[in-house]
Design a protein around this motif. Sequence first.
Motif, PDB file in Angstrom:
ATOM      1  N   GLU A  79       0.795  -1.234   0.000  1.00 27.87           N
ATOM      2  CA  GLU A  79       0.000   0.000   0.000  1.00 27.87           C
ATOM      3  C   GLU A  79       0.821   1.274   0.000  1.00 27.87           C
ATOM      4  OE1 GLU A  79      -2.165  -0.907   3.505  1.00 27.87           O
ATOM      5  OE2 GLU A  79      -0.424  -0.779   4.813  1.00 27.87           O
ATOM      6  N   VAL A  80       2.099   1.192  -0.259  1.00 30.29           N
ATOM      7  CA  VAL A  80       2.909   2.399  -0.095  1.00 30.29           C
ATOM      8  C   VAL A  80       3.652   2.773  -1.375  1.00 30.29           C
ATOM      9  CG1 VAL A  80       4.980   1.225   0.772  1.00 30.29           C
ATOM     10  CG2 VAL A  80       4.552   3.576   1.434  1.00 30.29           C
ATOM     11  N   ASP A  81       3.654   4.081  -1.657  1.00 31.11           N
ATOM     12  CA  ASP A  81       4.464   4.703  -2.700  1.00 31.11           C
ATOM     13  C   ASP A  81       5.481   5.609  -2.029  1.00 31.11           C
ATOM     14  OD1 ASP A  81       3.966   3.932  -5.293  1.00 31.11           O
ATOM     15  OD2 ASP A  81       2.283   5.283  -5.576  1.00 31.11           O
ATOM     16  N   ILE A  82       6.727   5.529  -2.443  1.00 33.02           N
ATOM     17  CA  ILE A  82       7.774   6.382  -1.894  1.00 33.02           C
ATOM     18  C   ILE A  82       8.448   7.127  -3.050  1.00 33.02           C
ATOM     19  CG2 ILE A  82       9.952   6.451  -0.611  1.00 33.02           C
ATOM     20  CD1 ILE A  82       9.098   3.776   0.679  1.00 33.02           C
ATOM     21  N   ILE A  83       8.550   8.449  -2.913  1.00 33.81           N
ATOM     22  CA  ILE A  83       9.230   9.262  -3.915  1.00 33.81           C
ATOM     23  C   ILE A  83      10.474   9.860  -3.271  1.00 33.81           C
ATOM     24  CG2 ILE A  83       9.065  11.208  -5.510  1.00 33.81           C
ATOM     25  CD1 ILE A  83       7.219   8.885  -6.195  1.00 33.81           C
ATOM     26  N   ILE A  84      11.612   9.696  -3.951  1.00 36.35           N
ATOM     27  CA  ILE A  84      12.908  10.147  -3.447  1.00 36.35           C
ATOM     28  C   ILE A  84      13.511  11.112  -4.463  1.00 36.35           C
ATOM     29  CG2 ILE A  84      15.250   9.421  -2.815  1.00 36.35           C
ATOM     30  CD1 ILE A  84      13.946   6.617  -2.222  1.00 36.35           C
ATOM     31  N   ARG A  85      13.900  12.316  -3.986  1.00 43.74           N
ATOM     32  CA  ARG A  85      14.468  13.303  -4.899  1.00 43.74           C
ATOM     33  C   ARG A  85      15.641  14.043  -4.265  1.00 43.74           C
ATOM     34  NH1 ARG A  85      12.563  14.203  -9.630  1.00 43.74           N
ATOM     35  NH2 ARG A  85      10.463  13.558 -10.247  1.00 43.74           N
ATOM     36  N   PRO A  86      16.660  14.357  -5.082  1.00 44.36           N
ATOM     37  CA  PRO A  86      17.713  15.255  -4.602  1.00 44.36           C
ATOM     38  C   PRO A  86      17.179  16.688  -4.590  1.00 44.36           C
ATOM     39  CG  PRO A  86      18.068  14.748  -6.912  1.00 44.36           C
ATOM     40  CD  PRO A  86      16.871  13.933  -6.478  1.00 44.36           C
ATOM     41  N   GLY A  87      17.997  17.621  -4.126  1.00 40.35           N
ATOM     42  CA  GLY A  87      17.586  19.018  -4.157  1.00 40.35           C
ATOM     43  C   GLY A  87      17.418  19.527  -5.578  1.00 40.35           C
ATOM     44  N   SER A  88      16.735  20.651  -5.721  1.00 36.66           N
ATOM     45  CA  SER A  88      16.508  21.227  -7.045  1.00 36.66           C
ATOM     46  C   SER A  88      17.830  21.522  -7.743  1.00 36.66           C
ATOM     47  CB  SER A  88      15.696  22.520  -6.918  1.00 36.66           C
ATOM     48  OG  SER A  88      16.364  23.448  -6.091  1.00 36.66           O
ATOM     49  N   ILE A  98      13.339  -1.473 -12.058  1.00 35.52           N
ATOM     50  CA  ILE A  98      13.856  -2.605 -11.291  1.00 35.52           C
ATOM     51  C   ILE A  98      12.682  -3.277 -10.586  1.00 35.52           C
ATOM     52  CG2 ILE A  98      15.390  -3.344  -9.429  1.00 35.52           C
ATOM     53  CD1 ILE A  98      16.986  -0.731  -9.946  1.00 35.52           C
ATOM     54  N   ARG A  99      12.400  -4.513 -10.936  1.00 40.43           N
ATOM     55  CA  ARG A  99      11.319  -5.259 -10.297  1.00 40.43           C
ATOM     56  C   ARG A  99      11.836  -5.965  -9.040  1.00 40.43           C
ATOM     57  NH1 ARG A  99       6.154  -3.931 -11.934  1.00 40.43           N
ATOM     58  NH2 ARG A  99       6.179  -3.449 -14.177  1.00 40.43           N
ATOM     59  N   HIS A 100      11.010  -5.986  -8.006  1.00 43.74           N
ATOM     60  CA  HIS A 100      11.346  -6.699  -6.782  1.00 43.74           C
ATOM     61  C   HIS A 100      10.067  -7.325  -6.232  1.00 43.74           C
ATOM     62  CE1 HIS A 100       9.698  -3.557  -4.026  1.00 43.74           C
ATOM     63  NE2 HIS A 100      10.004  -2.764  -5.020  1.00 43.74           N
ATOM     64  N   LYS A 101      10.141  -8.064  -5.138  1.00 44.81           N
ATOM     65  CA  LYS A 101       8.996  -8.871  -4.710  1.00 44.81           C
ATOM     66  C   LYS A 101       8.374  -8.425  -3.392  1.00 44.81           C
ATOM     67  CE  LYS A 101      10.699 -13.025  -7.056  1.00 44.81           C
ATOM     68  NZ  LYS A 101      11.110 -14.444  -6.898  1.00 44.81           N
ATOM     69  N   ILE A 102       8.826  -7.296  -2.827  1.00 48.40           N
ATOM     70  CA  ILE A 102       8.377  -6.940  -1.493  1.00 48.40           C
ATOM     71  C   ILE A 102       7.318  -5.858  -1.524  1.00 48.40           C
ATOM     72  CG2 ILE A 102       9.088  -5.960   0.720  1.00 48.40           C
ATOM     73  CD1 ILE A 102       9.880  -8.906   0.179  1.00 48.40           C
ATOM     74  N   ALA A 103       6.189  -6.165  -0.930  1.00 48.81           N
ATOM     75  CA  ALA A 103       5.128  -5.192  -0.724  1.00 48.81           C
ATOM     76  C   ALA A 103       5.154  -4.760   0.734  1.00 48.81           C
ATOM     77  CB  ALA A 103       3.764  -5.805  -1.063  1.00 48.81           C
ATOM     78  N   ILE A 104       5.089  -3.451   0.958  1.00 46.50           N
ATOM     79  CA  ILE A 104       5.048  -2.950   2.330  1.00 46.50           C
ATOM     80  C   ILE A 104       3.594  -2.919   2.760  1.00 46.50           C
ATOM     81  CG2 ILE A 104       5.578  -1.025   3.866  1.00 46.50           C
ATOM     82  CD1 ILE A 104       7.849  -0.294   2.007  1.00 46.50           C
ATOM     83  N   GLY A 105       3.212  -3.877   3.586  1.00 48.59           N
ATOM     84  CA  GLY A 105       1.833  -4.003   4.022  1.00 48.59           C
ATOM     85  C   GLY A 105       1.741  -4.894   5.240  1.00 48.59           C
TER      86      GLY A 105
END
Length: 308
Positions: free
Chosen positions: A31-40, A97-104
Amino acid sequence: MAEEILVGKNDKKIFTFSVSDASKRGSIEGEVDIIIRPGSKESFDIVEYINEVDRISYNNISGISWHGFYQKINNEIKIPLIRLKRKEQEEIEIEQIRHKIAIGRNTPYFSMVCSLYVPKMKEFENCKNITSNNRKSKVVIDVDNQTTRLDFFILPRHMDVQKFMDTAVGLLYYFGDITTFDPTKNGEFKTIVPKNLQYKTFKLDEWYVLVKEVVEENMKIREPKLSDNYSLLLHYPNQYEYVFNRTFAYPNTKPMPLGEKFIEDYYGVSIRQLFETPVDRYKERIEKESQGDIYPYLLIGAYKKNKG
């Protein structure tokens, strides 16, 4: 609406870690989406992804989306996905990159998502300033002018972070360095000297996020290339066996599987009843009595790979 952690250096926004609910995207597990960004106007010099046997390295990455859910699209089940993006004329996706872990609910442990490396000499003049409104409305972590690593972990929705951290597994997360969760290091249990560690937890929407701030020479010895650059390490998602398939014992007691100990701790007796002092005072004592990477009162054995 996504919520985020903002990392700042010299009052500049250098990194964001945001979490949002994936339920509107047809998620069937997780159920989780994570967005990771460097500074502008910044990109990560290096992004490394740890898979089961190796590390894959990328350069000049401007954004990462880390999806922790299975998704149904056109009657087909798609497994979780990490997307890497690079900014050229415009931002384009360069890798999936595909992986198998769902955070739930079926992953009752912290998932170690990433480690951010901020080298001492790195300046961020082109990044936006942190405003007083940022500090009122967002979680802001300021890093000092020294080489720093920030480790980001996330718990499944509705898990009690304090109860979790009072378990033997919680202690593994607290004291264990990133080698503990790394298949390329065979899950070697290396520790962090407490005086070089700050530990913080935050709640973003309905998820608890643990952030460990590490400042020590061992970090540079273990990861010299990453620590000398503005870098991100994406951890092996399938960490379950590296957490639970270990042995645990107090001094003069019979070892037991850490997974079994976690069930006892989380759903039964609290680990605090078995310690002479609470963890936050206990760590001060063992700091004085520690020798190298061995703590005399806390024994968490090596990861043992299942046979067959």
